[in-house]
Design an enzyme around this catalytic site. Structure first.
Site, short mmCIF file in Angstrom:
data_model
loop_
_atom_site.label_atom_id
_atom_site.label_comp_id
_atom_site.label_asym_id
_atom_site.label_seq_id
_atom_site.Cartn_x
_atom_site.Cartn_y
_atom_site.Cartn_z
N ASP A 222 -23.09 -9.70 6.90
CA ASP A 222 -22.34 -8.84 7.82
C ASP A 222 -20.87 -9.20 7.69
O ASP A 222 -20.50 -10.03 6.85
CB ASP A 222 -22.82 -9.05 9.28
CG ASP A 222 -22.54 -7.81 10.13
OD1 ASP A 222 -21.37 -7.35 10.15
OD2 ASP A 222 -23.47 -7.27 10.75
N HIS B 128 6.84 2.19 4.46
CA HIS B 128 6.56 2.24 3.05
C HIS B 128 5.30 1.48 2.66
O HIS B 128 4.43 2.03 1.99
CB HIS B 128 7.74 1.88 2.16
CG HIS B 128 7.44 2.38 0.78
ND1 HIS B 128 7.53 3.70 0.45
CD2 HIS B 128 6.92 1.76 -0.29
CE1 HIS B 128 7.09 3.88 -0.77
NE2 HIS B 128 6.72 2.71 -1.25
N LYS C 42 -2.34 1.51 -13.98
CA LYS C 42 -3.62 1.86 -13.36
C LYS C 42 -4.16 3.16 -13.93
O LYS C 42 -5.34 3.27 -14.27
CB LYS C 42 -3.44 2.00 -11.84
CG LYS C 42 -3.30 0.67 -11.15
CD LYS C 42 -3.48 0.83 -9.66
CE LYS C 42 -4.02 -0.40 -9.02
NZ LYS C 42 -5.39 -0.67 -9.01
N THR D 31 1.80 1.31 -11.45
CA THR D 31 1.03 2.51 -11.13
C THR D 31 0.58 3.20 -12.42
O THR D 31 -0.58 3.63 -12.54
CB THR D 31 1.85 3.47 -10.25
OG1 THR D 31 2.46 2.73 -9.21
CG2 THR D 31 0.96 4.54 -9.66
N HIS E 221 14.44 3.65 0.24
CA HIS E 221 14.51 4.88 -0.56
C HIS E 221 14.13 6.10 0.28
O HIS E 221 14.27 7.22 -0.18
CB HIS E 221 13.67 4.79 -1.84
CG HIS E 221 12.20 4.70 -1.62
ND1 HIS E 221 11.37 3.99 -2.44
CD2 HIS E 221 11.39 5.24 -0.70
CE1 HIS E 221 10.13 4.08 -2.01
NE2 HIS E 221 10.12 4.84 -0.96
N HIS E 222 13.64 5.86 1.50
CA HIS E 222 13.42 6.98 2.43
C HIS E 222 14.70 7.34 3.15
O HIS E 222 14.72 8.25 3.97
CB HIS E 222 12.35 6.61 3.45
CG HIS E 222 11.00 6.33 2.86
ND1 HIS E 222 10.06 7.30 2.68
CD2 HIS E 222 10.47 5.19 2.36
CE1 HIS E 222 8.98 6.77 2.12
NE2 HIS E 222 9.21 5.49 1.91
N TRP F 155 6.24 12.46 12.72
CA TRP F 155 5.42 11.25 12.70
C TRP F 155 6.28 10.02 12.39
O TRP F 155 5.87 8.89 12.62
CB TRP F 155 4.25 11.37 11.72
CG TRP F 155 4.58 10.99 10.31
CD1 TRP F 155 5.10 11.80 9.36
CD2 TRP F 155 4.40 9.71 9.68
NE1 TRP F 155 5.27 11.11 8.19
CE2 TRP F 155 4.84 9.82 8.36
CE3 TRP F 155 3.92 8.47 10.12
CZ2 TRP F 155 4.84 8.75 7.46
CZ3 TRP F 155 3.90 7.41 9.22
CH2 TRP F 155 4.35 7.56 7.91
N GLU G 83 2.89 1.09 4.48
CA GLU G 83 1.83 1.93 5.05
C GLU G 83 1.28 2.91 4.01
O GLU G 83 0.08 3.17 3.94
CB GLU G 83 2.38 2.68 6.26
CG GLU G 83 1.51 3.80 6.80
CD GLU G 83 0.23 3.31 7.45
OE1 GLU G 83 0.18 2.12 7.82
OE2 GLU G 83 -0.71 4.11 7.58
N SER H 107 -11.81 3.16 -8.91
CA SER H 107 -12.16 2.17 -9.92
C SER H 107 -13.65 1.86 -9.93
O SER H 107 -14.14 1.16 -10.82
CB SER H 107 -11.38 0.87 -9.68
OG SER H 107 -10.00 1.13 -9.76
N TYR I 232 1.05 2.48 0.89
CA TYR I 232 0.15 1.77 -0.03
C TYR I 232 -1.10 1.28 0.67
O TYR I 232 -2.15 1.14 0.05
CB TYR I 232 0.92 0.64 -0.73
CG TYR I 232 1.95 1.24 -1.64
CD1 TYR I 232 1.56 1.73 -2.88
CD2 TYR I 232 3.25 1.41 -1.24
CE1 TYR I 232 2.47 2.36 -3.70
CE2 TYR I 232 4.17 2.04 -2.05
CZ TYR I 232 3.78 2.51 -3.28
OH TYR I 232 4.68 3.14 -4.07
N SER J 292 -5.85 -2.33 16.72
CA SER J 292 -7.12 -2.09 16.05
C SER J 292 -7.01 -2.40 14.56
O SER J 292 -7.88 -3.07 13.99
CB SER J 292 -7.53 -0.63 16.27
OG SER J 292 -8.49 -0.25 15.33
N SER J 293 -5.92 -1.94 13.94
CA SER J 293 -5.74 -2.18 12.50
C SER J 293 -5.61 -3.66 12.20
O SER J 293 -6.15 -4.16 11.21
CB SER J 293 -4.48 -1.49 12.00
OG SER J 293 -4.70 -0.13 11.90
N HIS K 259 -0.02 16.40 13.67
CA HIS K 259 -0.72 16.49 12.39
C HIS K 259 -0.51 15.21 11.59
O HIS K 259 -1.46 14.60 11.10
CB HIS K 259 -0.24 17.71 11.60
CG HIS K 259 -0.68 17.72 10.16
ND1 HIS K 259 -1.99 17.90 9.78
CD2 HIS K 259 0.01 17.53 9.01
CE1 HIS K 259 -2.08 17.85 8.46
NE2 HIS K 259 -0.88 17.61 7.96
#
Lengths: 384, 517
Positions: B96, B244, B322, B319, B293-294, B132, B246, B259, B248, B160-161, B67
């Site tokens: 393009d 981390h 925003k 944040t 922090h994880h 994951w 990732e 926005s 963002y 790919s990314s 998942h």
């Protein structure tokens, strides 16, 4: 009061009032519908609770302010109400203000957050040490300096888990032997893992620390009130992750000392037992019980394992060659490096190891007829 | 002279057209979203009651792992790459993407990566079952034999990314229309430019982590094996140095989408454009220096804990800026509530709640109790689902008329919004309670005092899941038989170059660059 109003009143308050008369039910109901962190039983858990509530209320106040402005404009500045859009898109003052204010708030938060963390980390001046080792899927507790150690495993039967028997009150929160601790004593925990990473968490003690192979982590607790505190493994550790609970039984100091003395006698008695010679039937009976406790989680109750993950014992060469059990003894005592097979030599008594090996060599159609005595195990351990 | 699309399946296999590739990415991600959603339904069905009813614990772990992997790498990331493909060239006035053939390749290796990953579910040993975050040694020494498929799949997805990011950077930096300076770029383009740099920086770190796993598993090295002199904690440092940023990578393009939508339906320009750009850049920078922090409970020295706590708290500043900017955009606007706007407002509310719980989690002392509990599960679903999925849904409703020249059914859209919003909150709000009361995450089964909130959470999940079927129905119905629209500007308040081209957007746009004043 109109009839409808009184009915409404009854509907809303009757359950509340009837509950109030059953205080036990109220307590259980409160636990079932708990929405917040418990304050817990230690100074650290209280400190954590306090910092949690401080940050929570700061967030609530900011949230209410921010959402109030937002919902006000959503309501007042609707196009359907004829609102005409203004055209401003910058305001340096406002932008500076709402950068500086959160920054200041963060500094305000950081002060109690730092104090609380220093408290969590202060493992100095402990009066006793408990070494906690996480295994797939059980905990081992060693009373350092006391020569007392035992493994604590889940005792909830499979039938309850697979819904063929009704679930008892402490479903998945009951263990073979609770960790017994004295009240009003600063206890230091030395936490490590033997196979994968586990995490020892008892919410009421305010203790959670990862149990990592090759690392010894520290945590501590000073528990005011005797009682039973229950916890769980908090780091994913394989299929038994949800099935290795923690139970801490806190006794008054005198009771604890009595318990410790009795426990030491038991350890001595168990050592003597290792010198006795058992019959096949005795070992098979004890072996089945011990196997189901310590081995069945991976190798399955029927010895067939899980294909591709855990090997089958039923019909395996190691457990079916009559007379040749040296390799079998070695793998149970020392484990197999690089695999999930752990070393049971330090976890189980000689009697249990002998019984398990005897059982594995004579159950599920394996029929070596081999009888492994505890003394054989003891000799093997001493010989290496 | 520009030609139209090729005929038949070849159009999709060999296409180098940014709109076609964008469409491929969006459909692929939606398929993955349904697959990952199915796994979530299995999880919530099993957790509906205490006891194991439907599946075994080992399969439960495969479901939570798959998942997470499918949603993060298969659904959310490709969805925003799809949006980038469709929109960035149109937003900057380019014909393009800069590297169209690489664009084709970066999409077409994805299905192979995910086939490798998903095929493990049918193999002996089962799929990945280590979460994951695949912490070693559970994912190395103790992994199922299929772990090499997972590793190779991750390599392909990462490649790919990286290709997608290079393409986006090359396009944005080289192909803007004359007059479009960096500080005139639409926010979606800005957020993606920054995201692309994040991706290039951290995807190789992920590749490094899985390669070290590969070596440990197959070639006898001990990067993460304490018995051989390695360190399981090293894995976590490497993983979260990727993991981390990732987070963002997923949420910055979502900020970009919001926005655009909020100003359109407030009929008022975005408040604080330049501070938005700076805030995005600061968030991206901070994302590199907060990873541990994880890992507050791995036994870091207290100095490390304090540093990572303070640095993490700092993220609240940009944040919050925003959120204030979005609200100031709405303030004194002329607001209407079409479906994209509803999703965008829900995004602001729910993302802010996720931000608050994030701030709570940053407090290292309190994290002792929150860590690895359902509180964390609730937190990141408020950020990921309300952040990425709600904004992605908003984006599809918002730009769908431009893409296919047909209008979606507004009533159905609003119904879907309310079902999603209510279902989402019923699912995830009670998970805060479960975590605080002491329920750990990734539990296949739980103690009896957690029964009630789990049941409610599961009911919410089924509602939320069902609302996605309404979404796909509305989208397909729109494409096949929606009311045709031909105005270049679908929405009264919409601004930007993509709203100056014909509707539906022709196969080739901006063959000659527009002039931006």
């Amino acid at each position: 009061m109109s009839r409808r109003a009184s009915m409404l009143f009854a509907l809303v308050f009757a359950p509340a009032i009837s509950l109030a008369f059953m205080s036990k039910a109220v307590a259980e109901e409160a636990q079932r519908w708990a929405v917040n962190m418990p304050k817990g039983a230690t100074p650290v858990s209280n400190a954590i609770y306090d910092i949690h509530m401080i940050i929570f209320w700061i967030c609530v106040v900011i949230g209410v302010g921010v959402f109030a402005v937002m919902f006000y404009s959503m309501f007042a500045h609707r196009k359907s109400k004829g609102a005409v859009a203004a055209n401003f898109h910058e305001n340096t003052t406002a932008e500076i203000v709402w950068t500086v204010i959160p920054a200041l708030l963060l500094i305000v938060m950081a002060v109690p957050a730092t104090t609380a963390l220093l408290d969590v980390y202060d493992t100095t001046e402990a009066e006793m040490d408990i070494k906690i080792t996480g295994y797939q899927w059980k905990w081992q507790y060693e009373y350092l300096g006391e020569d007392v150690a035992f493994v604590s495993e889940l005792t909830t039967p499979e039938e309850e888990i697979y819904n063929t028997a009704p679930k008892s009150q402490y479903y998945l929160q009951e263990v073979s032997q609770a960790l017994v601790l004295p009240a009003k004593t600063k206890v230091r925990f030395l936490i490590t893992g033997k196979d994968v990473i586990h995490s020892w968490w008892v919410v009421d003690l305010g203790v959670k620390k990862d149990a990592i192979p090759g690392v010894v982590n520290e945590a501590w607790a000073y528990i005011e009130e005797p009682g039973i505190y229950r916890g769980e493994c908090a780091e994913l550790c394989g299929k038994g992750h949800a099935f290795m609970p923690i139970v801490v039984n806190v006794l008054e100091k005198e009771e604890y000392n009595a318990w410790l003395a009795k426990k030491k006698e038991e350890v001595a008695a168990e050592r003597d037992l290792a010198k006795k010679t058992f019959t096949l039937d005795e070992l098979m009976a004890q072996g089945e019980a011990a196997y189901n406790r310590s081995c069945a989680a991976c190798h399955a109750g029927n010895g067939e394992g899980i294909p591709g993950v855990f090997p089958a014992l039923k019909g395996s060469a190691m457990a079916t060659t009559t007379g040749d059990y040296a390799a079998h003894l070695d793998i149970v005592v020392n484990g197999k490096a690089g695999t999930a097979m752990q070393a049971f030599g330090g976890q189980l008594s000689e009697v249990d190891i002998a019984a398990i090996i005897t059982y594995e060599r004579n159950a599920w159609g394996n029929s070596t007829g081999d009888l492994v005595q505890p003394l054989d195990v003891l000799k093997f351990k001493q010989g290496q | 002279m520009a030609h139209g699309p090729a005929k038949g399946i070849g159009r999709w296999l060999f296409t180098t057209n940014h709109k076609d590739i964008g469409t491929l990415y969006l459909w692929f991600s939606f398929a993955m979203f349904l697959l990952g959603g199915t796994f979530a339904m299995v999880i919530r069905a099993e957790l509906f009651q205490p006891g194991m009813q439907l599946i075994k614990p080992e399969f439960f772990n495969q479901m939570t792992t798959m998942h997470g992997l499918v949603m993060v790498f298969g659904a959310i990331m490709p969805a925003f790459v799809g949006l980038a493909n469709w929109l960035i060239p149109m937003m900057i006035g380019a014909p393009d993407m800069a590297l169209p053939r690489m664009n084709n390749l970066s999409f077409w290796i994805l299905p192979f990566g995910f086939s490798l990953l998903a095929s493990t579910l049918f193999m002996e040993g089962g799929g990945p079952n280590f979460g994951w975050t695949f912490y070693a040694p559970l994912s190395t020494t103790y992994a199922p034999s299929t772990v090499n498929y997972f590793i190779f799949g991750m390599h392909i997805i990462g490649a790919s990314s990286i290709m997608g990011s290079i393409n986006i950077i090359a396009t944005v930096l080289n192909m803007r229309a004359p007059g479009m300076t960096l500080m005139k770029m639409p926010m979606f383009v800005w957020t993606w430019l920054i995201t692309a740099f994040l991706l290039i920086a951290v995807m190789p770190v992920l590749a490094g982590a899985v390669t070290m796993m590969l070596m440990d598993i197959n070639f006898g090295t001990s990067f993460f094996d304490a018995a051989g002199g390695g360190d399981p904690v090293l894995f976590q440092h490497v993983f979260w140095f990727f993991g981390h940023p990732e987070v963002y990578i997923i949420v910055l393009p979502a900020f970009g989408v919001i926005s655009h939508i909020i100003p359109t339906f407030s009929r008022k320009p975005l408040f604080g454009y330049s501070s938005m750009v700076y805030a995005t850049a600061s968030i991206a920078f901070l994302s590199f220096i907060v990873w541990a922090h994880h890992m507050f409970l791995v036994g870091m020295p207290i100095g490390g804990e304090l540093y990572f706590m303070y640095a993490t708290m700092l993220i609240a500043v940009p944040t919050a800026a925003k959120v204030f900017n979005w609200i100031s955009t709405m303030f004194r606007g002329s607001i209407s509530y079409e479906t994209p706007m509803l999703f965008a407002i829900a995004f602001v509310v729910l993302f802010t709640i996720g931000g608050f719980t994030g701030l709570m989690l940053a407090i290292a002392a309190a994290d002792v109790q929150y860590h690895d509990s359902y509180f964390v599960v609730a937190h990141f679903h408020y950020v990921m689902v309300a952040g990425a999925v709600f904004s992605g849904t908003a984006a599809v409703y918002y730009w769908l008329p431009k893409w296919c020249g047909r209008m979606y059914n507004e009533t159905m859209g609003k119904v879907q919004f309310w079902i999603s919003f209510i279902g989402f909150n019923i699912t995830f709000f009670p998970q805060h309670f479960l975590g605080l009361a002491g329920m750990p995450r990734r539990y296949a089964d739980y103690a009896l005092q957690f029964s009630d909130w789990n049941m409610i959470s599961s009911i919410g999940a089924f509602i939320y899941g069902a609302s996605q079927l309404l979404f796909i129905f509305n989208v397909i119905r729109t494409i096949r038989s929606g009311t045709p629209v031909s105005e270049p500007k679908t929405w009264e308040g919409a601004e930007g170059l993509e709203w100056t081209v014909a509707t539906p957007a022709p196969y080739h746009t901006f063959a000659t660059p527009p002039e931006v004043k």
